[in-house]
Scaffold this motif. Structure first.
Motif, mmCIF file in Angstrom:
data_model
loop_
_atom_site.group_PDB
_atom_site.id
_atom_site.type_symbol
_atom_site.label_atom_id
_atom_site.label_comp_id
_atom_site.label_asym_id
_atom_site.label_seq_id
_atom_site.Cartn_x
_atom_site.Cartn_y
_atom_site.Cartn_z
ATOM 1 N N ILE A 130 0.858 -1.178 0.000
ATOM 2 C CA ILE A 130 0.000 0.000 0.000
ATOM 3 C C ILE A 130 0.898 1.233 0.000
ATOM 4 C CG2 ILE A 130 -1.736 1.315 1.259
ATOM 5 C CD1 ILE A 130 -2.687 -1.257 2.532
ATOM 6 N N ARG A 131 0.711 2.090 -0.968
ATOM 7 C CA ARG A 131 1.477 3.333 -1.012
ATOM 8 C C ARG A 131 0.590 4.470 -0.523
ATOM 9 N NH1 ARG A 131 1.545 7.688 -4.356
ATOM 10 N NH2 ARG A 131 3.444 8.954 -4.326
ATOM 11 N N ILE A 132 1.066 5.194 0.489
ATOM 12 C CA ILE A 132 0.339 6.361 0.997
ATOM 13 C C ILE A 132 0.792 7.583 0.206
ATOM 14 C CG2 ILE A 132 -0.203 7.772 3.002
ATOM 15 C CD1 ILE A 132 0.480 5.467 4.785
ATOM 16 N N PRO A 133 -0.123 8.293 -0.429
ATOM 17 C CA PRO A 133 0.281 9.470 -1.220
ATOM 18 C C PRO A 133 0.818 10.587 -0.329
ATOM 19 C CG PRO A 133 -2.108 9.323 -1.092
ATOM 20 C CD PRO A 133 -1.580 8.063 -0.490
ATOM 21 N N SER A 134 1.704 11.380 -0.895
ATOM 22 C CA SER A 134 2.262 12.514 -0.159
ATOM 23 C C SER A 134 1.204 13.608 -0.016
ATOM 24 C CB SER A 134 3.478 13.066 -0.893
ATOM 25 O OG SER A 134 3.094 13.572 -2.174
ATOM 26 N N LEU A 135 1.449 14.551 0.877
ATOM 27 C CA LEU A 135 0.491 15.631 1.116
ATOM 28 C C LEU A 135 0.359 16.530 -0.113
ATOM 29 C CD1 LEU A 135 -1.435 16.990 3.058
ATOM 30 C CD2 LEU A 135 0.505 18.235 4.046
ATOM 31 N N ARG A 136 1.452 16.739 -0.854
ATOM 32 C CA ARG A 136 1.376 17.595 -2.046
ATOM 33 C C ARG A 136 0.565 16.947 -3.164
ATOM 34 N NH1 ARG A 136 6.478 15.852 -1.543
ATOM 35 N NH2 ARG A 136 7.298 14.431 -3.120
ATOM 36 N N GLU A 137 0.283 15.640 -3.051
ATOM 37 C CA GLU A 137 -0.573 14.964 -4.024
ATOM 38 C C GLU A 137 -2.046 15.128 -3.679
ATOM 39 O OE1 GLU A 137 0.907 10.953 -5.484
ATOM 40 O OE2 GLU A 137 2.254 11.262 -3.783
ATOM 41 N N ARG A 138 -2.337 15.618 -2.518
ATOM 42 C CA ARG A 138 -3.725 15.849 -2.107
ATOM 43 C C ARG A 138 -3.830 17.238 -1.487
ATOM 44 N NH1 ARG A 138 -4.122 13.411 3.355
ATOM 45 N NH2 ARG A 138 -2.150 12.418 3.873
ATOM 46 N N VAL A 139 -3.661 18.230 -2.363
ATOM 47 C CA VAL A 139 -3.608 19.625 -1.940
ATOM 48 C C VAL A 139 -4.865 20.039 -1.182
ATOM 49 C CG1 VAL A 139 -3.400 22.004 -2.770
ATOM 50 C CG2 VAL A 139 -2.079 20.190 -3.870
ATOM 51 N N ASP A 140 -6.010 19.473 -1.559
ATOM 52 C CA ASP A 140 -7.268 19.864 -0.910
ATOM 53 C C ASP A 140 -7.291 19.509 0.575
ATOM 54 O OD1 ASP A 140 -8.162 20.846 -3.281
ATOM 55 O OD2 ASP A 140 -9.354 19.087 -3.819
ATOM 56 N N ASP A 141 -6.418 18.570 0.986
ATOM 57 C CA ASP A 141 -6.390 18.177 2.397
ATOM 58 C C ASP A 141 -5.571 19.142 3.256
ATOM 59 O OD1 ASP A 141 -8.022 16.007 2.187
ATOM 60 O OD2 ASP A 141 -6.429 14.509 2.124
ATOM 61 N N ILE A 142 -4.767 19.990 2.635
ATOM 62 C CA ILE A 142 -3.865 20.856 3.407
ATOM 63 C C ILE A 142 -4.645 21.781 4.331
ATOM 64 C CG2 ILE A 142 -2.188 22.727 3.233
ATOM 65 C CD1 ILE A 142 -1.114 21.393 0.705
ATOM 66 N N ILE A 143 -5.656 22.459 3.786
ATOM 67 C CA ILE A 143 -6.444 23.378 4.616
ATOM 68 C C ILE A 143 -7.233 22.608 5.666
ATOM 69 C CG2 ILE A 143 -8.330 25.053 4.584
ATOM 70 C CD1 ILE A 143 -7.347 26.002 1.883
ATOM 71 N N LEU A 144 -7.816 21.488 5.254
ATOM 72 C CA LEU A 144 -8.582 20.659 6.196
ATOM 73 C C LEU A 144 -7.709 20.248 7.385
ATOM 74 C CD1 LEU A 144 -11.246 18.969 6.659
ATOM 75 C CD2 LEU A 144 -10.033 17.087 5.560
#
Length: 517
Positions: free
Chosen positions: A313-327
């Motif tokens: 299982i590969r966990i994506p980096s935070l920069r791959e899910r930009v919408d989660d940064i503010i959350l």
């Protein structure tokens, strides 16, 4: 009965395997000695399992695997070969081979591998049949994943995949950049498994003395004060439960071999003891490294790697899910204000834009630290960009370019960059832009960007057009593009305004980073 296909040019081998497997009463056997006949059989029969030789005349095992993957045939394959070739084994593994066995193979060992392969098929079929649109509420063990604050659909799908794997006893390999939450995911898998009420033991391989680690992990036997005694290792503390071993890539080769035996058979020996012991433990290991790369060819056991990659299982980096940064930032703010008692109402828009423009090499953990530091320093109710660490402000501050000839972009820049003048004609185009978009520099320079790129980039170019008109930058919007090679790529795109020495707008620049690598 399960349908199994045996592919081997050695008639003696296929005859033996056919007789042996038929006697088990578990399989309906198909045999192919001429590998050229394989493709027709694959089209006709719905097979459950394949035993494949790699070194064959006419069509090699690798070619067969490539053809299967090209056609979308994800049938479990167990390689049975007389050739112990590391490169060949790694290539086979990357093509989805379940296991790689060297002839001759013990009959009981072969049956065990086939049984595990069938369990793997059932598990992967279940994962493949997951609905396209999933929600957190549809998780069977939603509480196990509650510590992951995300609205990213890929992450939610990952939770469902992890939950399905949790129901089995198979070992798991979790990989991803530092700070992405590998231990948290391992703990969630444990909580969603039948072992949830048993121990969950964490071992950080990189923090241990390599010479003392085998005794720490397996236990040891020794003579002490004239008497013989044995002590247990941390492995036994995880009996019936789950052991999470982080940074598995830092283990020595000898330790890797012993770890593979535990994963494969549940057997181990304490240090300085020849007594074989058995343990029932679910192994979850992790790494921040790509262990399939050549850099680890001589450092990491290929045999162990085969077993780990089956359920990875590969966990994506935070920069791959930009919408989660503010959350996540808002969640960490709530935690910190509750902990400190500070009356802080939120973040300024500039603060949040800066966060969205930052690459977060340490991912979620780094974001937590940034927010905690900002809360500690803040003297106002709203946290502004002034409370960001200087190194972040310097890296994400929108750049203003001054250039008479406008050909200002260097080919050494890692991100794709192109610039346009006020007529939307491309004035510079670097090598990374060629690689990402599939467009050659000579085809782009002097052309209007709307005539060069596919629709998705053209839509982004509209944002660039707006930037030039308004004089405002747009930072890190994430979109999917189809490049000129027909490949779908997830990219993060930012736009900037180009000005001359007097501050007059002379054009615009667009920077885009490939998030799929």
């Amino acid at each position: 009965m399960k349908k199994i296909l045996i592919i081997d040019d050695d008639v003696a081998v296929t005859n033996y395997l056919k007789v042996f497997l038929t006697q088990t009463g578990l399989f309906d056997i198909f045999v192919v000695n001429d590998s050229r006949e394989v493709f027709g059989l694959l089209d006709r029969e719905a097979l459950d399992l394949i035993l494949l030789d790699m070194d064959m005349p006419n069509v090699s095992g690798i070619n067969i695997l490539n053809d299967m993957r090209g056609k979308g045939l994800y049938i479990p394959v167990v390689v049975l070969t007389g050739v112990g070739d590391v490169d060949l084994a790694v290539n086979a593994m990357k093509l989805g081979v379940f296991d790689y066995l060297i002839k001759p193979v013990d009959d009981e060992k072969l049956l065990e591998v086939l049984d595990n392969a069938m369990e793997q098929r059932i598990l992967h079929n279940t994962i493949d049949q997951l609905p396209r649109h999933l929600s957190r509420r549809s998780l069977g063990y939603e509480a196990a994943f509650e510590h992951f604050h995300t609205q990213d659909l890929a992450m939610i799908r990952l939770f469902h995949q992890a939950e399905k794997i949790a129901s089995s006893n198979l070992s798991i390999f979790i990989w991803g950049e530092r700070g992405t939450g590998k231990e948290a995911l391992a703990r969630a898998i444990h909580q969603a498994s039948p072992r949830a009420d048993k121990p969950f033991v964490v071992v950080e391989a990189d923090s241990q003395d390599p010479e003392k680690f085998p005794a720490f992990f397996f236990g040891q036997a020794r003579t002490w004060g004239g008497s013989y005694e044995e002590t247990s290792g941390i492995l036994e503390e995880a009996d019936q439960g789950t052991l999470f071993l982080s940074h598995v890539d830092t283990l020595g080769l000898a330790m890797q071999v012993r770890l593979k035996r535990v994963i494969q058979t549940g057997e181990y020996c304490r240090e300085n003891s020849a007594r074989v012991r058995n343990i029932d433990v679910r192994m979850i290991v992790s790494s921040t490294q790509d262990l399939t790369s050549r850099a680890y060819e001589d450092k990491f056991s290929r045999d162990l790697l085969y077993h780990l990659m089956v359920n990875s299982i590969r966990i994506p980096s935070l920069r791959e899910r930009v919408d989660d940064i503010i959350l996540l930032a808002e969640h960490f703010l709530q935690e910190e204000t509750k902990r400190t008692g500070k009356k802080i109402t939120g973040f300024s828009g500039e603060f949040l834009e800066c966060l969205k423009g930052y690459s977060f090499p340490d991912n979620v953990q780094e974001l937590r630290t940034i927010v905690a530091g900002a809360v500690a320093s803040a003297e106002t109710k709203v946290i502004t960009e002034d409370y960001l660490p200087p190194y972040i402000r310097e890296r994400i501050k929108p750049k203003t370019y001054y250039s008479k000839d406008r050909d200002i972009i260097l080919d050494s820049v890692a991100d794709g960059i192109f610039t346009v003048d006020r007529d939307w004609k491309i004035t510079s185009f670097n090598r990374a832009a060629e690689k990402i978009t599939g467009v050659k520099r000579q085809q782009a320079i002097g052309q209007k960007c709307f005539d060069v790129f596919q629709a998705e980039i053209c839509q982004s170019a509209c944002a660039l057009k707006h930037s030039i008109k308004s004089g405002k930058e747009i930072i890190n919007r994430r979109i999917n593009i189809i490049n000129n090679k027909g490949q779908t790529i997830s990219v993060s795109i930012s736009t900037a305004v180009l000005r001359d020495e007097k501050g007059n707008v002379i054009g615009g620049a667009e920077t885009f980073r490939d998030l799929s690598v």
